[in-house]
Write a protein that holds these residues in place. Structure first.
Motif, PDB file in Angstrom:
ATOM      1  N   TYR A   1      13.488   8.358 -14.039  1.00 58.83           N
ATOM      2  CA  TYR A   1      12.647   8.327 -12.774  1.00 58.83           C
ATOM      3  C   TYR A   1      10.985   8.749 -13.061  1.00 58.83           C
ATOM      4  CZ  TYR A   1      16.344   7.240  -9.451  1.00 58.83           C
ATOM      5  OH  TYR A   1      17.606   6.562  -9.426  1.00 58.83           O
ATOM      6  N   ASN A   2      11.258   9.515 -14.229  1.00 60.61           N
ATOM      7  CA  ASN A   2       9.843  10.716 -15.270  1.00 60.61           C
ATOM      8  C   ASN A   2       8.610  10.279 -14.318  1.00 60.61           C
ATOM      9  OD1 ASN A   2      11.663  11.657 -15.782  1.00 60.61           O
ATOM     10  ND2 ASN A   2      11.467  11.065 -17.723  1.00 60.61           N
TER      11      ASN A   2
ATOM     12  N   GLY B   1       0.851  -0.912  -0.164  1.00 58.82           N
ATOM     13  CA  GLY B   1       0.195   0.037  -0.444  1.00 58.82           C
ATOM     14  C   GLY B   1       0.509   0.974  -0.138  1.00 58.82           C
ATOM     15  N   GLN B   2       2.501   1.296   0.057  1.00 58.79           N
ATOM     16  CA  GLN B   2       2.852   2.503   0.434  1.00 58.79           C
ATOM     17  C   GLN B   2       4.531   2.393  -1.012  1.00 58.79           C
ATOM     18  OE1 GLN B   2       4.261   3.058   4.025  1.00 58.79           O
ATOM     19  NE2 GLN B   2       4.895   1.197   4.698  1.00 58.79           N
ATOM     20  N   LEU B   3       4.584   1.257  -1.192  1.00 57.22           N
ATOM     21  CA  LEU B   3       6.490   1.582  -1.243  1.00 57.22           C
ATOM     22  C   LEU B   3       5.632   1.140  -3.281  1.00 57.22           C
ATOM     23  CD1 LEU B   3       8.121  -1.110   0.406  1.00 57.22           C
ATOM     24  CD2 LEU B   3       8.633   0.719   0.827  1.00 57.22           C
ATOM     25  N   VAL B   4       6.385   2.107  -3.768  1.00 59.25           N
ATOM     26  CA  VAL B   4       5.924   2.208  -5.518  1.00 59.25           C
ATOM     27  C   VAL B   4       7.515   1.461  -6.148  1.00 59.25           C
ATOM     28  CG1 VAL B   4       5.753   3.538  -7.241  1.00 59.25           C
ATOM     29  CG2 VAL B   4       4.499   4.352  -5.156  1.00 59.25           C
ATOM     30  N   PHE B   5       6.971   0.464  -7.248  1.00 63.37           N
ATOM     31  CA  PHE B   5       8.545   0.238  -8.059  1.00 63.37           C
ATOM     32  C   PHE B   5       7.616   0.296  -9.381  1.00 63.37           C
ATOM     33  CE2 PHE B   5       8.903  -1.979  -3.745  1.00 63.37           C
ATOM     34  CZ  PHE B   5       9.732  -1.460  -3.637  1.00 63.37           C
ATOM     35  N   GLU B   6       8.929   1.050 -10.599  1.00 62.09           N
ATOM     36  CA  GLU B   6       9.094   1.211 -11.125  1.00 62.09           C
ATOM     37  C   GLU B   6      10.391  -0.566 -11.677  1.00 62.09           C
ATOM     38  OE1 GLU B   6       7.463   2.916 -14.889  1.00 62.09           O
ATOM     39  OE2 GLU B   6       7.120   3.266 -12.988  1.00 62.09           O
ATOM     40  N   VAL B   7      10.039  -0.911 -12.927  1.00 63.42           N
ATOM     41  CA  VAL B   7      10.760  -2.137 -13.253  1.00 63.42           C
ATOM     42  C   VAL B   7      10.889  -1.901 -14.734  1.00 63.42           C
ATOM     43  CG1 VAL B   7      10.824  -4.896 -13.823  1.00 63.42           C
ATOM     44  CG2 VAL B   7       9.728  -4.013 -11.865  1.00 63.42           C
ATOM     45  N   GLY B   8      12.306  -1.729 -15.275  1.00 69.52           N
ATOM     46  CA  GLY B   8      13.346  -2.067 -15.958  1.00 69.52           C
ATOM     47  C   GLY B   8      14.679  -1.627 -16.642  1.00 69.52           C
TER      48      GLY B   8
ATOM     49  N   ASN C   1      17.884   6.171  -5.272  1.00 68.64           N
ATOM     50  CA  ASN C   1      16.601   5.033  -5.614  1.00 68.64           C
ATOM     51  C   ASN C   1      16.759   3.798  -6.735  1.00 68.64           C
ATOM     52  OD1 ASN C   1      16.076   5.978  -3.125  1.00 68.64           O
ATOM     53  ND2 ASN C   1      14.228   6.425  -2.873  1.00 68.64           N
ATOM     54  N   LYS C   2      17.754   3.612  -7.166  1.00 71.25           N
ATOM     55  CA  LYS C   2      17.526   2.582  -8.039  1.00 71.25           C
ATOM     56  C   LYS C   2      18.840   1.468  -7.953  1.00 71.25           C
ATOM     57  CE  LYS C   2      18.273   4.264 -12.923  1.00 71.25           C
ATOM     58  NZ  LYS C   2      18.781   3.956 -14.522  1.00 71.25           N
TER      59      LYS C   2
ATOM     60  N   HIS D   1       8.968   7.394  -1.204  1.00 70.56           N
ATOM     61  CA  HIS D   1       8.203   6.128  -1.606  1.00 70.56           C
ATOM     62  C   HIS D   1       8.896   5.213  -2.395  1.00 70.56           C
ATOM     63  CE1 HIS D   1       8.129   6.452   3.027  1.00 70.56           C
ATOM     64  NE2 HIS D   1       7.136   6.627   2.591  1.00 70.56           N
ATOM     65  N   SER D   2       9.419   6.105  -3.781  1.00 69.33           N
ATOM     66  CA  SER D   2       9.232   5.003  -5.142  1.00 69.33           C
ATOM     67  C   SER D   2      11.132   4.262  -5.040  1.00 69.33           C
ATOM     68  CB  SER D   2       8.637   6.018  -5.824  1.00 69.33           C
ATOM     69  OG  SER D   2       9.915   7.184  -6.287  1.00 69.33           O
ATOM     70  N   TYR D   3      11.151   3.661  -6.277  1.00 70.09           N
ATOM     71  CA  TYR D   3      11.861   2.912  -6.572  1.00 70.09           C
ATOM     72  C   TYR D   3      11.366   2.482  -7.454  1.00 70.09           C
ATOM     73  CZ  TYR D   3      12.975   3.103  -1.416  1.00 70.09           C
ATOM     74  OH  TYR D   3      12.286   3.299   0.094  1.00 70.09           O
ATOM     75  N   ILE D   4      13.222   2.575  -8.129  1.00 62.57           N
ATOM     76  CA  ILE D   4      13.661   1.765  -8.999  1.00 62.57           C
ATOM     77  C   ILE D   4      13.876   0.548  -9.501  1.00 62.57           C
ATOM     78  CG2 ILE D   4      14.094   1.764 -11.993  1.00 62.57           C
ATOM     79  CD1 ILE D   4      14.109   4.668 -11.895  1.00 62.57           C
ATOM     80  N   LEU D   5      13.460  -0.271 -10.110  1.00 62.73           N
ATOM     81  CA  LEU D   5      13.865  -1.936 -10.161  1.00 62.73           C
ATOM     82  C   LEU D   5      14.513  -2.432 -11.030  1.00 62.73           C
ATOM     83  CD1 LEU D   5      11.400  -4.432  -7.762  1.00 62.73           C
ATOM     84  CD2 LEU D   5      13.694  -2.648  -7.402  1.00 62.73           C
TER      85      LEU D   5
END
Length: 399
Positions: A366-367, A353-360, A388-389, A374-378
C-alpha cells in the motif's frame, strides 16, 4: 426483399441463444434509433440476431436484419428497402455494417423522419460517427459501445460458469461475498490467466489455432480499410500507422514521447497525435490522460495501452510482461461505464475522479496509496480480498 428474408431465416436458424451478452439487457431496445458500435468480432451481429429470435416468432415479417455490405445494396437503395418493409407491416429494421454503405447516415435520418413508428437498429465499426456523417443523428440516436467479453462473460461462454453481474460499487463494498461465490464454483486464477490471452473475443471458441493471427488480421483491416474510409487517412500512410501500433505494442504501457514517436515513423508531431486518436477511436488503443479537464488532453495522452490483453499477446513482438497484461486488463474493464484517468501522482489509475487503483501481484504493498482516501489495490494471484486489496479478476465481473 424476399431474398433478404430468406437470408435472415438462415442466419436465425444458426443463431444460438445458449449464451447472451450482458449488453442485451443494457440496451434500451424500445428507442426509435439505436447505434451499436464495436470492434470486429465482439458479437454485434449475434446480438441483433438473438434479439430478433427471442422477440419475434419464426417466419415473422415484423423484423428484418440485413447487412449493408451485401450485394443487394449495390442495386437497391436503403430508403427504398425501408419503404417496402414498412408498407408490408415491418416494425423493426436491423442494419448491420452500416459504415459499408456510403450514404447510410443521410438515408437513416430520412427513414427515421418519414416512418415515426418504425424502430431502427444500426451497427458498425468503432469508428462509426453519428455526429459528423452526412447527417447529424446525435439528437435522434441512442449510441452504445460494445466491448469484448468480460471475465464474467468468459466464464459463462467458455466454461458454463454463471456469475451475476456485480457493478463496480458492489465489487468494492462486497468483494468477500463475490469471491466466495466465484470460488464455490471454480478456481478463478488459472481461468483468469487463460482469459488474459484468449478470452476477450468470442471467436476464439471456433478459431483457437489461428486466434492471434485473426486478431492481427483484424487490426490490419482496421488500419488499411476503415481508417482511410472513415477517418480520411491517406492509404499511403497506413504502413506508418502500422509501425506506430507495432512500436506501442512492444513498449506498452507506453509513456508518451510524441517527438520520438514522430521521428521513428517519419511524420509530423500533429500527424502522430491524429493517428493515435484514430487508433483510439478504432478500438485498437486506449489513451489515458492525467487530467480529463486539462487542455493537455488536446495535446497528447499521458499513457497508452493496447485496447485489451488478448491484443497485447497477439501484437507484441517480445514476451509480454505480466504487469503490462494486468494493467491492460484493469483499464479495459474499468472503462465500462466509468471514466479512467492516468494516476500520474496517485496510484496507477483514477476512476470517476475519486477512486484510486494500484495494480500489481499478490505482494503489492500500500506504500504508494496509503494516505489516499477511496484507494484500492487490484492484486493478481489472490482468490480473496484482504482489506482494500482485492483480487484483480473481480473487476472483470462488472458486465
Amino acid at each position: 426483399m424476399e431474398a433478404l428474408f430468406e437470408r435472415q431465416n438462415r442466419l436465425l436458424a444458426l443463431t444460438s441463444e445458449a449464451f447472451v451478452r450482458q449488453m442485451m439487457k443494457d440496451i434500451n431496445w424500445d428507442a426509435r434509433l439505436i447505434a451499436i458500435r464495436g470492434a470486429r468480432g465482439v458479437g454485434k451481429t449475434t446480438l441483433m440476431l438473438q434479439y430478433i429470435k427471442s422477440h419475434y416468432s419464426a417466419g415473422s415479417r415484423s423484423a428484418l436484419y440485413c447487412s449493408l455490405d451485401s450485394l443487394y445494396f449495390t442495386e437497391h437503395r436503403l430508403v427504398d428497402l425501408a419503404e417496402l418493409f414498412y408498407k408490408a407491416g415491418g416494425k423493426h429494421l436491423f442494419l448491420d455494417e452500416v459504415h459499408k454503405y456510403p450514404s447510410w447516415s443521410r438515408e437513416v435520418k430520412e427513414i427515421y423522419d418519414i416512418y415515426p413508428d418504425l424502430r431502427i437498429v444500426v451497427s458498425g465499426s468503432s469508428l462509426l460517427n453519428i455526429i459528423h456523417g452526412d447527417a447529424d443523428l446525435s439528437r435522434r440516436c441512442v449510441a452504445y459501445s460494445m466491448q469484448g467479453l468480460s471475465f464474467r462473460e468468459f466464464l459463462a461462454f467458455f466454461h458454463n460458469i454463471n456469475i451475476p453481474v456485480h457493478p463496480l460499487e458492489d465489487v468494492l463494498e462486497h468483494a468477500t461475498g463475490l469471491c466466495a461465490q466465484v470460488n464455490a464454483v471454480c478456481r478463478p486464477l488459472p481461468l483468469f490467466k487463460d482469459y488474459l490471452q484468449h478470452g476477450y473475443y468470442p471467436y476464439y471458441k471456433e478459431n483457437q489455432h489461428d486466434y492471434f493471427t485473426t486478431i492481427e488480421q483484424v487490426a490490419s483491416f482496421v488500419i488499411e480499410s476503415e481508417l482511410p474510409q472513415l477517418c480520411g487517412v491517406e492509404a499511403s500512410n497506413t504502413r506508418k500507422i502500422k509501425a506506430l501500433l507495432g512500436i506501442i505494442a512492444t513498449s506498452v504501457p507506453f509513456e508518451v514521447d510524441i517527438s520520438k514517436l514522430s521521428t521513428v515513423i517519419g511524420v509530423h508531431r500533429n500527424t502522430t497525435l491524429e493517428y493515435l486518436g484514430d487508433l483510439g477511436k478504432a478500438g485498437l488503443l486506449t489513451l489515458l490522460y492525467a487530467d480529463l479537464l486539462s487542455v493537455k488532453k488536446m495535446q497528447k495522452p499521458d499513457k497508452i495501452y493496447l485496447e485489451n490483453p488478448n491484443m497485447l499477446y497477439a501484437l507484441a513482438t517480445r514476451p509480454v510482461k505480466i504487469g503490462t497484461a494486468r494493467e491492460t486488463f484493469a483499464v479495459n474493464q474499468l472503462r465500462y461505464g466509468h471514466t479512467v484517468e492516468y494516476g500520474k501522482q496517485s496510484g496507477d489509475f483514477k476512476v470517476d475522479g475519486q477512486l484510486v487503483f494500484e495494480v500489481g501481484g499478490a505482494d503489492k504493498s500500500y506504500n504508494q496509496i496509503a494516505d489516499l482516501p477511496h484507494s484500492y489495490i487490484l492484486a493478481d494471484d489472490i482468490e480473496y480480498p484482504y482489506g482494500n486489496k482485492l483480487p484483480l479478476w473481480t473487476v472483470g465481473m462488472m458486465y
